[in-house]
Design a protein around this motif. Structure first.
Motif, PDB file in Angstrom:
ATOM      1  N   UNK A   1       0.836  -1.193   0.000  1.00 42.18           N
ATOM      2  CA  UNK A   1       0.000   0.000   0.000  1.00 42.18           C
ATOM      3  C   UNK A   1       0.880   1.255   0.000  1.00 42.18           C
ATOM      4  N   UNK A   2       0.328   2.393  -0.459  1.00 39.46           N
ATOM      5  CA  UNK A   2       1.162   3.585  -0.682  1.00 39.46           C
ATOM      6  C   UNK A   2       1.975   4.046   0.518  1.00 39.46           C
ATOM      7  N   UNK A   3       1.331   4.292   1.661  1.00 39.04           N
ATOM      8  CA  UNK A   3       2.080   4.792   2.818  1.00 39.04           C
ATOM      9  C   UNK A   3       3.065   3.740   3.342  1.00 39.04           C
ATOM     10  N   UNK A   4       2.676   2.475   3.269  1.00 38.23           N
ATOM     11  CA  UNK A   4       3.582   1.413   3.690  1.00 38.23           C
ATOM     12  C   UNK A   4       4.803   1.358   2.790  1.00 38.23           C
ATOM     13  N   UNK A   5       4.579   1.426   1.488  1.00 38.44           N
ATOM     14  CA  UNK A   5       5.685   1.419   0.531  1.00 38.44           C
ATOM     15  C   UNK A   5       6.602   2.610   0.757  1.00 38.44           C
ATOM     16  N   UNK A   6       6.006   3.781   0.968  1.00 31.76           N
ATOM     17  CA  UNK A   6       6.809   4.987   1.167  1.00 31.76           C
ATOM     18  C   UNK A   6       7.539   4.965   2.503  1.00 31.76           C
ATOM     19  N   UNK A   7       6.937   4.387   3.527  1.00 34.55           N
ATOM     20  CA  UNK A   7       7.606   4.295   4.823  1.00 34.55           C
ATOM     21  C   UNK A   7       8.852   3.421   4.718  1.00 34.55           C
ATOM     22  N   UNK A   8       8.738   2.277   4.047  1.00 33.32           N
ATOM     23  CA  UNK A   8       9.906   1.410   3.853  1.00 33.32           C
ATOM     24  C   UNK A   8      10.982   2.154   3.065  1.00 33.32           C
ATOM     25  N   UNK A   9      10.549   2.872   2.040  1.00 30.41           N
ATOM     26  CA  UNK A   9      11.500   3.646   1.224  1.00 30.41           C
ATOM     27  C   UNK A   9      12.213   4.693   2.067  1.00 30.41           C
ATOM     28  N   UNK A  10      11.483   5.403   2.922  1.00 30.89           N
ATOM     29  CA  UNK A  10      12.092   6.429   3.760  1.00 30.89           C
ATOM     30  C   UNK A  10      13.086   5.832   4.752  1.00 30.89           C
ATOM     31  N   UNK A  11      12.714   4.709   5.369  1.00 34.36           N
ATOM     32  CA  UNK A  11      13.596   4.096   6.371  1.00 34.36           C
ATOM     33  C   UNK A  11      14.899   3.613   5.746  1.00 34.36           C
ATOM     34  N   UNK A  12      14.813   2.986   4.572  1.00 30.92           N
ATOM     35  CA  UNK A  12      16.028   2.540   3.880  1.00 30.92           C
ATOM     36  C   UNK A  12      16.887   3.735   3.476  1.00 30.92           C
ATOM     37  N   UNK A  13      16.232   4.795   3.036  1.00 32.67           N
ATOM     38  CA  UNK A  13      16.975   6.001   2.650  1.00 32.67           C
ATOM     39  C   UNK A  13      17.686   6.612   3.846  1.00 32.67           C
ATOM     40  N   UNK A  14      17.009   6.644   4.984  1.00 32.84           N
ATOM     41  CA  UNK A  14      17.615   7.211   6.191  1.00 32.84           C
ATOM     42  C   UNK A  14      18.847   6.434   6.620  1.00 32.84           C
TER      43      UNK A  14
ATOM     44  N   UNK B   1       9.143  13.167   6.846  1.00 36.45           N
ATOM     45  CA  UNK B   1       8.250  12.432   5.947  1.00 36.45           C
ATOM     46  C   UNK B   1       7.981  11.033   6.468  1.00 36.45           C
ATOM     47  N   UNK B   2       9.009  10.377   7.025  1.00 35.59           N
ATOM     48  CA  UNK B   2       8.831   9.030   7.571  1.00 35.59           C
ATOM     49  C   UNK B   2       7.829   9.036   8.722  1.00 35.59           C
ATOM     50  N   UNK B   3       7.866  10.078   9.550  1.00 35.95           N
ATOM     51  CA  UNK B   3       6.902  10.181  10.646  1.00 35.95           C
ATOM     52  C   UNK B   3       5.479  10.293  10.104  1.00 35.95           C
ATOM     53  N   UNK B   4       5.307  11.095   9.048  1.00 37.68           N
ATOM     54  CA  UNK B   4       3.987  11.229   8.429  1.00 37.68           C
ATOM     55  C   UNK B   4       3.516   9.911   7.832  1.00 37.68           C
ATOM     56  N   UNK B   5       4.406   9.204   7.125  1.00 39.62           N
ATOM     57  CA  UNK B   5       4.031   7.930   6.514  1.00 39.62           C
ATOM     58  C   UNK B   5       3.745   6.858   7.560  1.00 39.62           C
ATOM     59  N   UNK B   6       4.421   6.936   8.702  1.00 40.40           N
ATOM     60  CA  UNK B   6       4.138   5.999   9.789  1.00 40.40           C
ATOM     61  C   UNK B   6       2.713   6.176  10.291  1.00 40.40           C
ATOM     62  N   UNK B   7       2.329   7.426  10.513  1.00 38.76           N
ATOM     63  CA  UNK B   7       0.959   7.705  10.941  1.00 38.76           C
ATOM     64  C   UNK B   7      -0.051   7.220   9.903  1.00 38.76           C
ATOM     65  N   UNK B   8       0.229   7.516   8.631  1.00 39.46           N
ATOM     66  CA  UNK B   8      -0.681   7.114   7.574  1.00 39.46           C
ATOM     67  C   UNK B   8      -0.791   5.607   7.430  1.00 39.46           C
ATOM     68  N   UNK B   9       0.345   4.905   7.518  1.00 38.18           N
ATOM     69  CA  UNK B   9       0.342   3.453   7.349  1.00 38.18           C
ATOM     70  C   UNK B   9      -0.424   2.762   8.465  1.00 38.18           C
ATOM     71  N   UNK B  10      -0.271   3.237   9.704  1.00 41.99           N
ATOM     72  CA  UNK B  10      -0.947   2.595  10.831  1.00 41.99           C
ATOM     73  C   UNK B  10      -2.414   3.018  10.938  1.00 41.99           C
ATOM     74  N   UNK B  11      -2.737   4.198  10.413  1.00 40.69           N
ATOM     75  CA  UNK B  11      -4.120   4.678  10.519  1.00 40.69           C
ATOM     76  C   UNK B  11      -4.995   4.202   9.360  1.00 40.69           C
ATOM     77  N   UNK B  12      -4.404   4.045   8.166  1.00 44.34           N
ATOM     78  CA  UNK B  12      -5.215   3.813   6.969  1.00 44.34           C
ATOM     79  C   UNK B  12      -4.962   2.485   6.274  1.00 44.34           C
ATOM     80  N   UNK B  13      -3.890   1.779   6.621  1.00 45.47           N
ATOM     81  CA  UNK B  13      -3.498   0.619   5.817  1.00 45.47           C
ATOM     82  C   UNK B  13      -3.300  -0.634   6.663  1.00 45.47           C
TER      83      UNK B  13
END
Length: 295
Positions: free
Chosen positions: A33-46, A194-206
């Motif tokens: 899912x979008x926020x999950x995919x983006x969260x993984x991307x952000x964490x690897x980038x960090x 951005x990772x903090x935002x995607x974390x909220x989105x992934x746990x709230x919506x996905x």
């Protein structure tokens, strides 16, 4: 030679890298899912950026500058990427998403005039208008003559508009408040926000379920290295070097380049109208970025 390199090669490299983001999203979204995919991307980038910061002995900004960088990260990475990914996930074709986001130079130029007091000449406004016409022609041939309905929900349109607002305001905000920060340190702070935002989105919506297929792994590798590291660092550097409205004009080239990539990867054909639109967009960008400086 140095002037030629920075005037043409670096912007061209950025446009190509940025255009592959739509391709990478199309490859990766079927498996997460979008926020999950983006969260993984952000964490690897960090993780990669943290290692780079240690090697380069990065100079960290103060708390106030870090706050500005976090706002930029929420706008440029959080709202923009989240909006694009969810628009595609909800059924909007990536070409239509790129057309809506392609309005970014006009929004950024208008915001730069109001917020940054940047002077935009008549020649530059003409270039921005030509760029918009060129992008519209590229995508009109592909989506405007097929006789089909939109095929996407109103929510996807709202996500795309959110992405447009994020990248437009983020570009201006970065130019106003974030140009003095170290690029690596600044990117670390921005991606963390951005990772903090995607974390909220992934746990709230996905559901946060991921199918680790080879296609997803290859897509993720490119999204992290090519986009989050390469393209974003180039974008921040370009914003630091030039006016916000000039950097924004480069985004007009993304839809034509994306369409060309889709031709080779997905056998999507380009007709005469689309190729003409691509040339018009290039002319429009040239009018903006080659504006002569006052003597």
């Amino acid at each position: 030679m140095r002037s030629l390199f920075f005037s043409f090669f670096v912007p061209a490299l950025f446009v190509w890298l940025w255009s592959t983001g739509f391709i990478g999203a199309k490859y990766g979204l079927p498996y997460a899912e979008p926020f999950t995919l983006l969260l993984i991307r952000m964490l690897l980038t960090l993780v990669l950026l943290a290692g780079l910061a240690l090697i380069m002995k990065t100079r960290w900004p103060g708390w106030r500058s870090a706050g500005h960088l976090a706002v930029t990260g929420l706008l440029v990475h959080g709202f923009y990427l989240g909006g694009v990914y969810y628009a595609i996930q909800d059924g909007m074709a990536s070409g239509i998403v790129s057309l809506i986001v392609g309005l970014q130079p006009l929004v950024t130029a208008a915001a730069a005039v109001v917020i940054l007091r940047e002077a935009v000449s008549a020649r530059q406004w003409a270039g921005l208008a030509l760029g918009l016409v060129g992008v519209a022609l590229v995508l009109f041939e592909k989506y405007g003559t097929g006789g089909q309905g939109p095929g996407y929900s109103p929510w996807s349109l709202l996500w795309a508009v959110l992405a447009l607002a994020g990248i437009s305001m983020g570009t201006v905000y970065q130019k106003r408040f974030g140009t003095s920060a170290d690029l690596v340190a600044g990117s670390l702070i921005q991606f963390s926000a951005a990772a903090a935002l995607f974390t909220l989105g992934a746990f709230a919506l996905e559901t946060r379920e991921v199918e680790w297929s080879l296609q997803l792994q290859l897509s993720m590798a490119w999204l992290v290295v090519g986009l989050s590291i390469g393209a974003v660092l180039l974008l921040m550097w370009l914003i630091r070097q030039g006016a916000a409205s000039q950097v924004a004009s480069l985004f007009y080239l993304v839809p034509p380049v994306t369409a060309l990539e889709a031709y080779f990867l997905f056998d999507e054909r380009l007709g005469g109208l689309a190729m003409s639109g691509g040339l018009i967009a290039i002319v429009g960008v040239a009018l903006v970025v080659t504006q002569k400086k006052p003597s």
